[in-house]
Design an enzyme around this catalytic site. Structure first.
Site, PDB file in Angstrom:
ATOM      1  N   LYS A   1      53.638  41.717  -2.430  1.00 41.57           N
ATOM      2  CA  LYS A   1      53.071  39.833  -2.330  1.00 41.57           C
ATOM      3  C   LYS A   1      51.934  41.042  -3.123  1.00 41.57           C
ATOM      4  CE  LYS A   1      55.595  37.396  -0.072  1.00 41.57           C
ATOM      5  NZ  LYS A   1      55.305  36.569   1.867  1.00 41.57           N
TER       6      LYS A   1
ATOM      7  N   ARG B   1      60.874  40.800   6.204  1.00 38.07           N
ATOM      8  CA  ARG B   1      61.595  39.992   5.186  1.00 38.07           C
ATOM      9  C   ARG B   1      61.332  40.901   3.954  1.00 38.07           C
ATOM     10  NH1 ARG B   1      60.810  36.666   0.913  1.00 38.07           N
ATOM     11  NH2 ARG B   1      62.644  35.397   0.738  1.00 38.07           N
TER      12      ARG B   1
HETATM   13  N1  HH2 Z   1      58.373  34.745   1.448  1.00 38.15           N
HETATM   14  C1  HH2 Z   1      58.594  34.687   0.458  1.00 38.15           C
HETATM   15  C2  HH2 Z   1      59.972  33.968   0.616  1.00 38.15           C
HETATM   16  N2  HH2 Z   1      60.158  33.160   1.418  1.00 38.15           N
HETATM   17  N3  HH2 Z   1      59.848  33.688   3.898  1.00 38.15           N
HETATM   18  C3  HH2 Z   1      59.298  33.410   4.644  1.00 38.15           C
HETATM   19  N4  HH2 Z   1      59.783  33.391   6.048  1.00 38.15           N
HETATM   20  N5  HH2 Z   1      58.437  34.583   4.678  1.00 38.15           N
HETATM   21  C4  HH2 Z   1      58.135  35.155   4.220  1.00 38.15           C
HETATM   22  O1  HH2 Z   1      56.664  35.896   3.598  1.00 38.15           O
HETATM   23  C5  HH2 Z   1      58.429  34.441   2.122  1.00 38.15           C
HETATM   24  C6  HH2 Z   1      59.660  33.737   2.488  1.00 38.15           C
HETATM   25  C7  HH2 Z   1      57.652  35.233  -1.472  1.00 38.15           C
HETATM   26  O2  HH2 Z   1      59.258  35.744  -1.629  1.00 38.15           O
HETATM   27  P1  HH2 Z   1      59.695  36.238  -3.034  1.00 38.15           P
HETATM   28  O3  HH2 Z   1      61.233  35.799  -1.826  1.00 38.15           O
HETATM   29  O4  HH2 Z   1      60.284  37.320  -2.919  1.00 38.15           O
HETATM   30  O5  HH2 Z   1      59.422  35.674  -3.544  1.00 38.15           O
HETATM   31  P2  HH2 Z   1      60.072  34.315  -4.133  1.00 38.15           P
HETATM   32  O6  HH2 Z   1      59.475  33.087  -3.599  1.00 38.15           O
HETATM   33  O7  HH2 Z   1      58.577  34.304  -6.038  1.00 38.15           O
HETATM   34  O8  HH2 Z   1      60.893  33.848  -4.728  1.00 38.15           O
END
Ligand code: HH2
Length: 311
Positions: free
Chosen positions: A251, A285
């Protein structure tokens, strides 16, 4: 298949109690997460991220081809992931909403191809009850709702109807608006209250207590300082009595503090994951499963040592 599999990772240590903390008393940590059927996940556990989106901030576009997505999920399971979290809508700051039919067009082929090959449960990262309904019918076991039940009023009832697991994450506004909503008078108290209320709503809608997981929402309507404070004060969220999930992987606050090269991002993410587990998180995660599994084994062992008297 995943919904009836007893899935235990014997290699991961059990986390018995959170360390003492100025933010709350020690409390027993859940050792197991019970999902529908006979599926049991040993905690602490790693949730592997599989974004089938063109625009996710870290892995956008890499797994749009379902066969690449399936290979990556199987690799993450082999590396020690206990849950695979599939997302068809980026929630990065400023991201626009994706229509439900497009989200399903991205996710469903991957779930269908993965089901017969994967031993561990599938979670789907969605805010929409119609998407949840379709993926749960295809055999997904957990819905990861980053809106914390605030986006779709039908979400909790849908999850309850399928007796699925539910991740309730804290955020404010939407990915498009959240950056300007990162203002709190009492960050920890407000996040904790919002999660407590959302979990009550889930219970009222019929979601079983044992299926609920809470997440403080690192990076969602949070500044860099808020993210750090939440990680340090995690025992206060753990006090609510549910397993806590934390997402710090790659992040922007990690990028700011540790650096943007792949190695720097990995080291910064692993350090934050270790602190989360030490402070009582049950699930992290992550994008980088193998190094995180090794990291949280150490963090869980240290958390255990913090609660034991050594003679
Ligand atoms: N962070 C992201 C997406 N989903 N779900 C939970 N429960 N907790 C989190 O911290 C979280 C999440 C953001 O990360 P990422 O999936 O890598 O990116 P994007 O939302 O751009 O797909």
């Amino acid at each position: 298949m995943a919904a009836t599999t007893v899935h235990k990772k014997p290699t991961l240590l059990s986390l018995e109690a959170t360390p003492s903390s100025p933010h709350g008393p020690r409390r027993q940590q859940p050792r197991l997460l019970y999902l529908k059927g006979r599926t049991v996940i040993r905690l602490p556990a790693v949730m592997g991220i599989l974004n089938v989106t063109p625009d996710s901030f870290s892995d956008g576009g890499r797994y749009l081809d379902p066969s690449k997505a399936v290979d990556h999920a199987i690799k993450m399971e082999a590396e020690g992931a206990s849950i695979i979290d599939i997302g068809g809508e980026s929630t990065r700051p400023g991201a626009a909403e994706v229509p439900a039919d497009e989200e399903l067009r991205r996710i469903l082929p991957v779930i269908r191809a993965l089901q017969p090959k994967l031993g561990c449960p599938i979670s789907v990262d969605t805010r929409k009850a119609s998407v949840a309904e379709a993926v749960l019918a295809e055999g997904a076991s957990i819905i990861n709702d980053v809106s914390g039940l605030s986006f779709d009023p039908a979400m909790a009832r849908t999850v309850a109807r399928f007796d699925a697991g539910l991740v309730i994450m804290h955020m404010r506004g939407t990915p498009a608006t959240m950056a300007r909503m990162a203002r709190y008078r009492d960050l920890i108290g407000e996040v904790k209250n919002a999660l407590a209320h959302a979990s009550e709503r889930a219970l009222e809608a019929g979601v079983k207590r044992s299926r609920i997981i809470l997440d403080p929402g690192i990076g969602f309507a949070k500044t860099l300082g808020h993210n750090l404070k939440l990680l340090v004060a995690l025992p206060s969220i753990v006090e609510l009595g549910y397993p806590v999930l934390v997402g710090v992987s790659r992040k922007s606050f990690v990028r700011t503090l540790s650096g943007a090269s792949p190695e720097q991002l990995l080291m910064g993410s692993a350090a934050a994951a270790a602190i989360a587990i030490f402070n009582g998180a049950s699930i992290v995660r992550v994008h980088d499963v193998a190094p995180t599994v090794a990291t949280i084994k150490m963090a869980a062992a240290l958390a255990k040592a913090a609660t034991r008297r050594i003679r």
